[in-house]
Design a protein around this motif. Structure first.
Motif, PDB file in Angstrom:
ATOM      1  N   THR A 119       0.835  -1.203   0.000  1.00 17.05           N
ATOM      2  CA  THR A 119       0.000   0.000   0.000  1.00 17.05           C
ATOM      3  C   THR A 119       0.866   1.248   0.000  1.00 17.05           C
ATOM      4  O   THR A 119       1.882   1.307   0.708  1.00 17.05           O
ATOM      5  CB  THR A 119      -0.921   0.019   1.240  1.00 17.05           C
ATOM      6  OG1 THR A 119      -1.764  -1.128   1.197  1.00 17.05           O
ATOM      7  CG2 THR A 119      -1.786   1.276   1.281  1.00 17.05           C
ATOM      8  N   THR A 124       0.509   0.205  -7.571  1.00 12.96           N
ATOM      9  CA  THR A 124       0.367  -0.145  -8.980  1.00 12.96           C
ATOM     10  C   THR A 124       1.395   0.634  -9.780  1.00 12.96           C
ATOM     11  O   THR A 124       1.906   1.665  -9.338  1.00 12.96           O
ATOM     12  CB  THR A 124      -1.034   0.195  -9.526  1.00 12.96           C
ATOM     13  OG1 THR A 124      -1.278   1.599  -9.332  1.00 12.96           O
ATOM     14  CG2 THR A 124      -2.122  -0.607  -8.836  1.00 12.96           C
ATOM     15  N   GLY A 125       1.677   0.155 -10.983  1.00  8.85           N
ATOM     16  CA  GLY A 125       2.532   0.891 -11.901  1.00  8.85           C
ATOM     17  C   GLY A 125       3.886   1.216 -11.315  1.00  8.85           C
ATOM     18  O   GLY A 125       4.528   0.404 -10.647  1.00  8.85           O
ATOM     19  N   ASP A 136       4.744   0.581  -7.608  1.00  9.11           N
ATOM     20  CA  ASP A 136       4.894  -0.790  -7.128  1.00  9.11           C
ATOM     21  C   ASP A 136       6.363  -1.187  -7.228  1.00  9.11           C
ATOM     22  O   ASP A 136       6.897  -1.390  -8.322  1.00  9.11           O
ATOM     23  CB  ASP A 136       4.031  -1.731  -7.968  1.00  9.11           C
ATOM     24  CG  ASP A 136       3.999  -3.145  -7.417  1.00  9.11           C
ATOM     25  OD1 ASP A 136       4.776  -3.439  -6.485  1.00  9.11           O
ATOM     26  OD2 ASP A 136       3.208  -3.959  -7.934  1.00  9.11           O
ATOM     27  N   GLU A 144      -3.729   3.722  -1.355  1.00  5.25           N
ATOM     28  CA  GLU A 144      -4.118   2.927  -2.512  1.00  5.25           C
ATOM     29  C   GLU A 144      -3.188   1.732  -2.651  1.00  5.25           C
ATOM     30  O   GLU A 144      -2.015   1.805  -2.247  1.00  5.25           O
ATOM     31  CB  GLU A 144      -4.078   3.764  -3.794  1.00  5.25           C
ATOM     32  CG  GLU A 144      -2.690   4.245  -4.187  1.00  5.25           C
ATOM     33  CD  GLU A 144      -2.682   5.080  -5.451  1.00  5.25           C
ATOM     34  OE1 GLU A 144      -3.768   5.539  -5.863  1.00  5.25           O
ATOM     35  OE2 GLU A 144      -1.580   5.295  -6.023  1.00  5.25           O
TER      36      GLU A 144
END
Length: 306
Positions: free
Chosen positions: A179, A196-197, A200, A193
């Motif tokens: 997170t 991601t992308g 990460d 959140e």
């Protein structure tokens, strides 16, 4: 007698390991193994640029507008990050720490936070650095509450890692966290959140492609330890590890560090920015109580990744 802008220097040597700890902010000015520099440093006439290596108490990172509330009463901390109107990096960044204990492989320093506007508590921050038998660096930070009231706190530290003369942009950064905290333009968290992308870092990302000033949580603890690692193309690596008391790690990749095209701070923390207002990661220490965190730096310099 030689004078240093960061105060008295405490040298620890064990085998091929060398650590230098400063009187100012109980900071880590240097750590190396076999002559390979593993942390960013600075000159004798400088104070730590970019908070290099300083320890952070009684909060880490930022408090929005320097304002928080205690039992419904508004408290105002000094604004120390003027450009963003935040109170940043606690109350001991510019403090001298007194020597508590010193031995061949370890040193313990301590400083008090006296009751003041914005933080009406008397607490002591004790920091112990040790070169362990495996030549890794082990740091233990302890907060002691000498007040008659329960005191809120977040503990952290601000080391920058490197791997010898390898440009940091050529290193791969791995942070096993699920997170990310999403911040506004003042770097105050507003939401979280799933990673991601480019955010990460679990599979590793080349530092040259990163522009980060973000906290992560939901760390993968293995045996109570989470690790964030910088790895060189030849397989050598340096890692910051933190115990489970530190549920957050802040990653700061900057082009502003003196003499470096990029530098990487990996900051273990018990709570994120603005914890005094959100309560995220915030802890309360009873009168007479104490609380400790542990973190450290380890390296694999044989290129095997072991």
């Amino acid at each position: 007698m030689r004078r240093y802008a960061s105060g008295r220097q405490y040298e620890l040597r064990r085998g091929d390991a060398l650590a230098v700890v400063t009187e100012l902010a109980a900071g880590l000015r240097w750590y190396s193994r076999g002559g390979t520099q593993l942390t960013e440093s600075y000159s004798d006439t400088q104070i730590p640029p970019g908070a290099t290596g300083v320890t952070l108490a009684p909060w880490a990172n930022r408090v929005e507008d320097g304002v928080w509330y205690l039992h419904g009463k508004k408290l105002q901390l000094d604004i120390t990050e003027v450009s963003r109107n935040n109170a940043s990096h606690g109350l001991l960044r510019n403090a001298a720490y007194a020597l508590v204990d010193e031995s061949e492989f370890a040193v313990t320093l301590e400083a008090a936070v006296f009751p003041q506007h914005g933080y009406p508590f008397l607490v002591r921050h004790r920091v112990r650095y040790e070169l362990a038998e495996d030549l890794g660096l082990v740091v233990r930070q302890t907060l002691v509450n000498d007040s008659d009231e329960t005191a809120p706190f977040v503990l952290g530290s601000h080391p920058y890692l490197r791997l010898g003369d390898v440009p940091s942009e050529e290193l791969t950064l791995t942070v096993d966290a699920g997170t990310r905290l999403v911040t506004d333009e003042r770097l105050i968290p507003r939401s979280t959140e799933p990673v991601t992308g480019a955010a990460d870092l679990r599979a590793g990302s080349l530092v040259g492609g990163l522009d980060l000033d973000s906290a992560y949580t939901d760390l993968a603890f293995d045996g109570g330890i989470a690790r964030s690692t910088l790895r060189a193309p030849d397989g050598r690596s340096v890692s910051l590890w933190q115990d489970s008391t530190c549920g957050y790690v802040h990653v700061f990749v900057t082009t502003q560090f003196p003499g470096r095209t990029k530098a990487v701070a990996i900051e273990p923390m018990t709570g994120p920015a603005n914890a005094f207002n959100t309560g995220d990661g915030l802890r309360w220490l009873a009168p007479g109580g104490q609380f400790s965190i542990s973190w450290g730096i380890s390296a694999s310099l044989d290129g095997t990744g072991s």
